[in-house]
Write a protein that holds these residues in place. Structure first.
Motif, PDB file in Angstrom:
ATOM      1  N   MET A  89      58.834  11.029  55.702  1.00 22.96           N
ATOM      2  CA  MET A  89      59.994  11.072  54.802  1.00 22.96           C
ATOM      3  C   MET A  89      60.484  12.505  54.673  1.00 22.96           C
ATOM      4  O   MET A  89      59.829  13.426  55.149  1.00 22.96           O
ATOM      5  N   LYS A  90      61.606  12.693  54.014  1.00 26.15           N
ATOM      6  CA  LYS A  90      62.113  14.026  53.713  1.00 26.15           C
ATOM      7  C   LYS A  90      61.236  14.643  52.621  1.00 26.15           C
ATOM      8  O   LYS A  90      60.777  13.954  51.709  1.00 26.15           O
ATOM      9  N   TYR A  91      61.046  15.962  52.699  1.00 31.39           N
ATOM     10  CA  TYR A  91      60.227  16.657  51.711  1.00 31.39           C
ATOM     11  C   TYR A  91      60.724  16.400  50.293  1.00 31.39           C
ATOM     12  O   TYR A  91      59.929  16.190  49.385  1.00 31.39           O
ATOM     13  N   LYS A  92      62.038  16.362  50.111  1.00 31.64           N
ATOM     14  CA  LYS A  92      62.594  16.171  48.771  1.00 31.64           C
ATOM     15  C   LYS A  92      62.233  14.807  48.181  1.00 31.64           C
ATOM     16  O   LYS A  92      62.291  14.610  46.972  1.00 31.64           O
ATOM     17  N   ASP A  93      61.847  13.835  49.014  1.00 32.73           N
ATOM     18  CA  ASP A  93      61.499  12.492  48.547  1.00 32.73           C
ATOM     19  C   ASP A  93      59.990  12.278  48.375  1.00 32.73           C
ATOM     20  O   ASP A  93      59.569  11.231  47.879  1.00 32.73           O
ATOM     21  N   LEU A  94      59.176  13.245  48.780  1.00 30.97           N
ATOM     22  CA  LEU A  94      57.729  13.065  48.805  1.00 30.97           C
ATOM     23  C   LEU A  94      57.128  12.826  47.421  1.00 30.97           C
ATOM     24  O   LEU A  94      56.318  11.912  47.240  1.00 30.97           O
ATOM     25  N   ASN A  95      57.510  13.606  46.432  1.00 26.67           N
ATOM     26  CA  ASN A  95      56.920  13.471  45.103  1.00 26.67           C
ATOM     27  C   ASN A  95      57.167  12.069  44.528  1.00 26.67           C
ATOM     28  O   ASN A  95      56.245  11.409  44.043  1.00 26.67           O
ATOM     29  N   TYR A  96      58.412  11.604  44.602  1.00 28.65           N
ATOM     30  CA  TYR A  96      58.741  10.268  44.102  1.00 28.65           C
ATOM     31  C   TYR A  96      57.960   9.196  44.864  1.00 28.65           C
ATOM     32  O   TYR A  96      57.414   8.269  44.267  1.00 28.65           O
ATOM     33  N   HIS A  97      57.899   9.346  46.176  1.00 32.67           N
ATOM     34  CA  HIS A  97      57.153   8.391  46.996  1.00 32.67           C
ATOM     35  C   HIS A  97      55.699   8.304  46.534  1.00 32.67           C
ATOM     36  O   HIS A  97      55.173   7.208  46.337  1.00 32.67           O
ATOM     37  N   GLN A  98      55.059   9.449  46.356  1.00 30.54           N
ATOM     38  CA  GLN A  98      53.646   9.446  45.988  1.00 30.54           C
ATOM     39  C   GLN A  98      53.417   8.912  44.578  1.00 30.54           C
ATOM     40  O   GLN A  98      52.417   8.250  44.318  1.00 30.54           O
ATOM     41  N   LEU A  99      54.347   9.155  43.678  1.00 27.55           N
ATOM     42  CA  LEU A  99      54.188   8.680  42.300  1.00 27.55           C
ATOM     43  C   LEU A  99      54.546   7.202  42.131  1.00 27.55           C
ATOM     44  O   LEU A  99      53.941   6.504  41.320  1.00 27.55           O
ATOM     45  N   CYS A 100      55.520   6.717  42.894  1.00 27.89           N
ATOM     46  CA  CYS A 100      56.079   5.389  42.614  1.00 27.89           C
ATOM     47  C   CYS A 100      56.051   4.387  43.762  1.00 27.89           C
ATOM     48  O   CYS A 100      56.183   3.187  43.506  1.00 27.89           O
ATOM     49  N   GLN A 101      55.924   4.836  44.989  1.00 29.12           N
ATOM     50  CA  GLN A 101      56.087   3.925  46.110  1.00 29.12           C
ATOM     51  C   GLN A 101      54.876   3.786  47.015  1.00 29.12           C
ATOM     52  O   GLN A 101      54.666   2.723  47.589  1.00 29.12           O
ATOM     53  N   CYS A 102      54.107   4.820  47.160  1.00 25.55           N
ATOM     54  CA  CYS A 102      53.024   4.848  48.145  1.00 25.55           C
ATOM     55  C   CYS A 102      52.013   3.734  47.894  1.00 25.55           C
ATOM     56  O   CYS A 102      51.459   3.618  46.798  1.00 25.55           O
ATOM     57  N   GLU A 103      51.790   2.909  48.906  1.00 26.26           N
ATOM     58  CA  GLU A 103      50.839   1.795  48.799  1.00 26.26           C
ATOM     59  C   GLU A 103      49.407   2.289  48.602  1.00 26.26           C
ATOM     60  O   GLU A 103      48.561   1.552  48.114  1.00 26.26           O
ATOM     61  N   CYS A 104      49.140   3.521  48.998  1.00 28.74           N
ATOM     62  CA  CYS A 104      47.795   4.082  48.852  1.00 28.74           C
ATOM     63  C   CYS A 104      47.640   4.871  47.556  1.00 28.74           C
ATOM     64  O   CYS A 104      46.532   5.299  47.220  1.00 28.74           O
ATOM     65  N   GLY A 105      48.754   5.067  46.839  1.00 28.85           N
ATOM     66  CA  GLY A 105      48.695   5.796  45.571  1.00 28.85           C
ATOM     67  C   GLY A 105      48.025   4.962  44.505  1.00 28.85           C
ATOM     68  O   GLY A 105      48.047   3.733  44.537  1.00 28.85           O
ATOM     69  N   LEU A 106      47.415   5.628  43.551  1.00 27.36           N
ATOM     70  CA  LEU A 106      46.734   4.919  42.479  1.00 27.36           C
ATOM     71  C   LEU A 106      47.724   4.472  41.419  1.00 27.36           C
ATOM     72  O   LEU A 106      48.662   5.190  41.081  1.00 27.36           O
ATOM     73  N   VAL A 107      47.499   3.276  40.911  1.00 30.64           N
ATOM     74  CA  VAL A 107      48.317   2.744  39.821  1.00 30.64           C
ATOM     75  C   VAL A 107      47.937   3.493  38.550  1.00 30.64           C
ATOM     76  O   VAL A 107      46.759   3.682  38.260  1.00 30.64           O
ATOM     77  N   ARG A 108      48.943   3.925  37.800  1.00 31.63           N
ATOM     78  CA  ARG A 108      48.708   4.615  36.528  1.00 31.63           C
ATOM     79  C   ARG A 108      49.146   3.699  35.393  1.00 31.63           C
ATOM     80  O   ARG A 108      50.134   2.991  35.507  1.00 31.63           O
ATOM     81  N   CYS A 109      48.433   3.773  34.296  1.00 27.76           N
ATOM     82  CA  CYS A 109      48.784   2.985  33.112  1.00 27.76           C
ATOM     83  C   CYS A 109      50.124   3.477  32.567  1.00 27.76           C
ATOM     84  O   CYS A 109      50.364   4.680  32.473  1.00 27.76           O
ATOM     85  N   GLN A 110      51.000   2.541  32.196  1.00 29.51           N
ATOM     86  CA  GLN A 110      52.336   2.879  31.703  1.00 29.51           C
ATOM     87  C   GLN A 110      52.377   3.108  30.193  1.00 29.51           C
ATOM     88  O   GLN A 110      53.414   3.479  29.647  1.00 29.51           O
ATOM     89  N   ASN A 111      51.267   2.850  29.496  1.00 29.97           N
ATOM     90  CA  ASN A 111      51.236   3.046  28.043  1.00 29.97           C
ATOM     91  C   ASN A 111      51.171   4.527  27.698  1.00 29.97           C
ATOM     92  O   ASN A 111      50.386   5.278  28.281  1.00 29.97           O
ATOM     93  N   ASP A 112      52.003   4.916  26.718  1.00 30.81           N
ATOM     94  CA  ASP A 112      52.029   6.313  26.290  1.00 30.81           C
ATOM     95  C   ASP A 112      50.641   6.774  25.866  1.00 30.81           C
ATOM     96  O   ASP A 112      49.941   6.077  25.130  1.00 30.81           O
ATOM     97  N   GLY A 113      50.274   7.945  26.323  1.00 31.30           N
ATOM     98  CA  GLY A 113      49.009   8.543  25.911  1.00 31.30           C
ATOM     99  C   GLY A 113      47.802   8.086  26.709  1.00 31.30           C
ATOM    100  O   GLY A 113      46.721   8.651  26.578  1.00 31.30           O
ATOM    101  N   CYS A 114      47.935   7.042  27.504  1.00 31.95           N
ATOM    102  CA  CYS A 114      46.807   6.556  28.295  1.00 31.95           C
ATOM    103  C   CYS A 114      46.809   7.283  29.632  1.00 31.95           C
ATOM    104  O   CYS A 114      47.798   7.260  30.353  1.00 31.95           O
TER     105      CYS A 114
END
Length: 104
Positions: free
Chosen positions: A68-93
């Motif tokens: 991907m383009k470098y400018k898209d890497l952060n979003y990909h890793q946080l929101c799209q990457c199938e190998c990325g870890l799921v993060r809890c969406q609750n505030d403070g968790c």
């Protein structure tokens, strides 16, 4: 007395040159556009810019190896990457766990 130096001083690289007009076309300090982002930089730094700095350069995700383009890497890793870890969406968790590919 010594003869006066010949040529002119290039305003870009500050070297004394015989033919300024032809030198400016090949001067290492001349400004050229990046083919990827159109930002102007000096000819001698263009390769480094395209390899290490350009926001539009191609990079691989270090988790899934997708390109991907470098400018898209952060979003990909946080929101799209199938190998990325799921993060809890609750505030403070701060929990993060299984890979996104295993999430429902």
């Amino acid at each position: 007395a010594a003869p006066a130096p010949r040529g002119e001083i290039c305003p870009l690289c500050h070297q004394r040159v015989e033919k300024l007009k032809s030198h400016k076309k090949k001067c290492p300090q001349r400004q050229v556009p990046c083919k990827l982002c159109k930002t102007h930089c000096s000819f001698e730094t263009l390769e480094k810019h395209m390899r290490d700095e350009c926001e539009n350069r191609d990079v691989n995700c270090n988790k899934c190896d997708a390109v991907m383009k470098y400018k898209d890497l952060n979003y990909h890793q946080l929101c799209q990457c199938e190998c990325g870890l799921v993060r809890c969406q609750n505030d403070g968790c701060g929990w993060s766990g299984f890979p996104r590919s295993e999430a429902e």
